[in-house]
Design an enzyme around this catalytic site. Structure first.
Site, PDB file in Angstrom:
ATOM      1  CB  SER A 107      -0.883  -0.002   1.248  1.00  0.00           C
ATOM      2  OG  SER A 107      -1.421   1.286   1.489  1.00  0.00           O
ATOM      3  CE1 TYR A 130      -6.362   4.408  -1.588  1.00  0.00           C
ATOM      4  CE2 TYR A 130      -4.673   4.226   0.107  1.00  0.00           C
ATOM      5  CZ  TYR A 130      -5.912   3.870  -0.406  1.00  0.00           C
ATOM      6  OH  TYR A 130      -6.689   2.981   0.273  1.00  0.00           O
ATOM      7  CB  THR A 156      -6.803   2.360  -4.725  1.00  0.00           C
ATOM      8  OG1 THR A 156      -6.018   1.189  -4.481  1.00  0.00           O
ATOM      9  CG2 THR A 156      -8.093   2.282  -3.935  1.00  0.00           C
ATOM     10  NE  ARG A 165     -11.806   2.352   8.787  1.00  0.00           N
ATOM     11  CZ  ARG A 165     -11.109   2.898   7.788  1.00  0.00           C
ATOM     12  NH1 ARG A 165     -11.566   2.851   6.557  1.00  0.00           N
ATOM     13  NH2 ARG A 165      -9.952   3.473   8.009  1.00  0.00           N
ATOM     14  CE  LYS A 252      -7.718  -2.920  -3.346  1.00  0.00           C
ATOM     15  NZ  LYS A 252      -8.352  -2.018  -2.406  1.00  0.00           N
ATOM     16  CG  HIS A 276     -11.263   0.375   0.099  1.00  0.00           C
ATOM     17  ND1 HIS A 276     -10.540   1.028  -0.866  1.00  0.00           N
ATOM     18  CD2 HIS A 276     -10.493   0.421   1.223  1.00  0.00           C
ATOM     19  CE1 HIS A 276      -9.403   1.466  -0.354  1.00  0.00           C
ATOM     20  NE2 HIS A 276      -9.339   1.095   0.916  1.00  0.00           N
TER      21      HIS A 276
HETATM   22  C1  FNR Z   1      -7.576  -1.887   3.293  1.00  0.00           C
HETATM   23  N1  FNR Z   1      -7.699  -1.723   1.917  1.00  0.00           N
HETATM   24  C2  FNR Z   1      -6.839  -0.875   1.247  1.00  0.00           C
HETATM   25  N2  FNR Z   1      -6.885  -0.781  -0.107  1.00  0.00           N
HETATM   26  C3  FNR Z   1      -6.028   0.008  -0.773  1.00  0.00           C
HETATM   27  O1  FNR Z   1      -6.100   0.076  -2.001  1.00  0.00           O
HETATM   28  N3  FNR Z   1      -5.062   0.684  -0.094  1.00  0.00           N
HETATM   29  C4  FNR Z   1      -4.950   0.649   1.265  1.00  0.00           C
HETATM   30  O2  FNR Z   1      -4.068   1.270   1.840  1.00  0.00           O
HETATM   31  C5  FNR Z   1      -5.878  -0.138   1.975  1.00  0.00           C
HETATM   32  N4  FNR Z   1      -5.854  -0.200   3.338  1.00  0.00           N
HETATM   33  C6  FNR Z   1      -6.653  -1.095   4.010  1.00  0.00           C
HETATM   34  C7  FNR Z   1      -6.521  -1.252   5.383  1.00  0.00           C
HETATM   35  C8  FNR Z   1      -7.265  -2.225   6.034  1.00  0.00           C
HETATM   36  C9  FNR Z   1      -7.093  -2.421   7.512  1.00  0.00           C
HETATM   37  C10 FNR Z   1      -8.167  -3.039   5.317  1.00  0.00           C
HETATM   38  C11 FNR Z   1      -8.950  -4.120   6.005  1.00  0.00           C
HETATM   39  C12 FNR Z   1      -8.316  -2.857   3.967  1.00  0.00           C
HETATM   40  C13 FNR Z   1      -8.648  -2.527   1.162  1.00  0.00           C
HETATM   41  C14 FNR Z   1      -8.009  -3.862   0.753  1.00  0.00           C
HETATM   42  O3  FNR Z   1      -7.036  -3.684  -0.220  1.00  0.00           O
HETATM   43  C15 FNR Z   1      -9.055  -4.832   0.194  1.00  0.00           C
HETATM   44  O4  FNR Z   1      -9.800  -4.199  -0.809  1.00  0.00           O
HETATM   45  C16 FNR Z   1      -9.989  -5.358   1.281  1.00  0.00           C
HETATM   46  O5  FNR Z   1      -9.307  -5.618   2.464  1.00  0.00           O
HETATM   47  C17 FNR Z   1     -10.667  -6.632   0.812  1.00  0.00           C
HETATM   48  O6  FNR Z   1     -11.596  -7.083   1.728  1.00  0.00           O
HETATM   49  P1  FNR Z   1     -11.296  -8.202   2.857  1.00  0.00           P
HETATM   50  O7  FNR Z   1     -10.491  -9.293   2.198  1.00  0.00           O
HETATM   51  O8  FNR Z   1     -10.531  -7.514   3.930  1.00  0.00           O
HETATM   52  O9  FNR Z   1     -12.662  -8.588   3.270  1.00  0.00           O
END
Ligand code: FNR
Length: 389
Positions: A107, A130, A156, A165, A252, A276
């Site tokens: 990330s 990002y 993303t 949240r 994404k 996400h």
């Molecule tokens: C994320 N996700 C996410 N996506 C992204 O593009 N950049 C990021 O920095 C983050 N940070 C992030 C932090 C945390 C704690 C979570 C749980 C998720 C989203 C991530 O890439 C992904 O889309 C989801 O986590 C998929 O869902 P599940 O597998 O967690 O249910």
């Protein structure tokens, strides 16, 4: 150490070990968390068709994602602040993914930097971008990903403004945690986590700190996002970034067939059908529910990947059988990382691999690449939601 047989076991250990602020950060969705819940519960609406008396010998889960060999079609999703879930978290997860033969995605909002991860791994990983307002920073970070030989850019698109949240606001989420009384009391019960954190020098957003000019307090993810992420990001900007990057590009956060067509017109290599992990638009449909219509729209034009809600190999099987070329796990690997470091990430991958392999066999398939919709049973409750006229 308890016997670990499923992802839920890792989550229990993770919850005990990691400060509440970071557990909550991971284990939350936005607002009412409806989308977060449905991402997983919608998988339960899909059943599998059992077949028998089929030779099950010589099975394989090996496949390819964007032309790269993978031992199973499951990548690690980009997760911000992974290095707060466990000291050096991004490095440990990247090493576990490399050894397992699946892609790791770093990330932008990671604790360990692109350079830290590159120095600790031997194969290329993927970098998630990002888009920031600061053009110099944007060009710089794309160049850094190129210099580190990242083999795909994951751009993303669904987080230019931040879904709320509640717990993150109430907990005062930051990296590192602020020395408030509440935090100190909680940290005093997490000494294993704390000892490891003391041993590393990687405790802030190292992709950002020292690289972005004139930014104030970077420790608050939410403040930084609000100030720096570029809300003007549109398809022209996506095309510009594609040009700047020049390599494999994965978009994404696509959740709509019309957006998927725009992505295909642009000529990207893959899209990730994703909300996400239920952290952005609460009330959006689960990824698995929109997958069929997105495949219908663009499935023959580029690879369609999926994330959000995957907690088992059976979930993987359902998404792949429906037509996704690959999936990503976010929380499922974070549970493992927080519970047991690198070993825990490997464990999460092993659990999912075994579930995928055995369930595939029981459906009568020997090769993950042969999975198709014939093994899926879908009832009326999985019906399409209609767009209002
Ligand atoms: C994320 N996700 C996410 N996506 C992204 O593009 N950049 C990021 O920095 C983050 N940070 C992030 C932090 C945390 C704690 C979570 C749980 C998720 C989203 C991530 O890439 C992904 O889309 C989801 O986590 C998929 O869902 P599940 O597998 O967690 O249910």
């Amino acid at each position: 150490m308890p016997v670990i047989t499923e992802i839920e076991d890792l989550k229990r250990i993770y919850r005990r070990r990691v400060p509440k602020m970071f557990y909550d950060y991971c284990e939350s969705g936005s607002w009412t968390e409806q989308t977060f819940r449905e991402n997983s519960s919608d998988f339960d609406l899909i059943r599998l068709r059992q077949r028998v008396a089929v030779n099950m010998d010589g099975r394989t889960t090996a496949s390819q994602m964007i032309g790269q060999d993978v031992s199973m079609p499951v990548a690690l999703a980009p997760v911000g602040m992974t290095g707060m879930q466990h000291a050096d978290g991004e490095i440990l997860a990247a090493q576990a993914a490399e050894a397992f033969g699946v892609p790791f995605t770093l990330s932008t909002m990671s604790i360990c930097s692109i350079e830290d991860v590159a120095a600790a791994t031997t194969k290329p990983f993927w970098f998630q971008l990002y888009v920031m307002r600061d053009q110099e920073f944007l060009e710089g970070i794309i160049q850094r990903a190129k210099d580190a030989k990242c083999s795909a850019l994951v751009l993303t698109l669904d987080l230019q403004v931040l879904g709320q949240r509640h717990k993150d606001l109430k907990n005062g989420l930051s990296a590192p945690p602020k020395p408030t009384l509440k935090n100190m009391l909680n940290l005093s019960t997490k000494w294993g986590w704390g000892m490891e954190m003391l041993r590393t020098d990687k405790r802030e957003f190292r992709n950002i700190v020292g690289h972005a000019k004139g930014v104030g307090d970077v420790s608050s993810l939410m403040d930084w996002t609000a100030q720096q992420f570029d809300p003007r990001l549109d398809w022209d900007k996506v095309a510009q970034i594609k040009e700047m990057w020049g390599g494999k590009l994965i978009l994404k956060g696509i959740l709509d067939a019309e957006d998927a067509r725009r992505a295909a017109d642009l000529g990207c290599d893959a899209i990730i059908v994703s909300n996400h992990g239920g952290r952005q638009l609460d009330g959006a449909l689960s990824s698995i529910r929109v997958l069929p219509e997105i495949l219908e729209a663009v499935g023959d034009r580029m690879e369609v990947h999926l994330d959000s809600g995957i907690r088992s190999g059976q979930d993987v099987l359902k998404a792949i059988a429906m037509g996704a070329r690959g999936v990503y796990i976010g929380r499922a690997f974070i549970y493992g990382l927080g519970a047991m470091g690198r070993e825990g990430v490997t464990k999460a991958l092993e659990v999912i691999h075994k579930e995928l392999d055995v369930s595939m066999a029981l459906c009568g398939y020997r090769d993950v690449k042969d999975l198709d919709r014939k093994c899926l049973l879908i009832g009326p409750e999985f019906a399409r939601y209609q767009q209002m006229a």
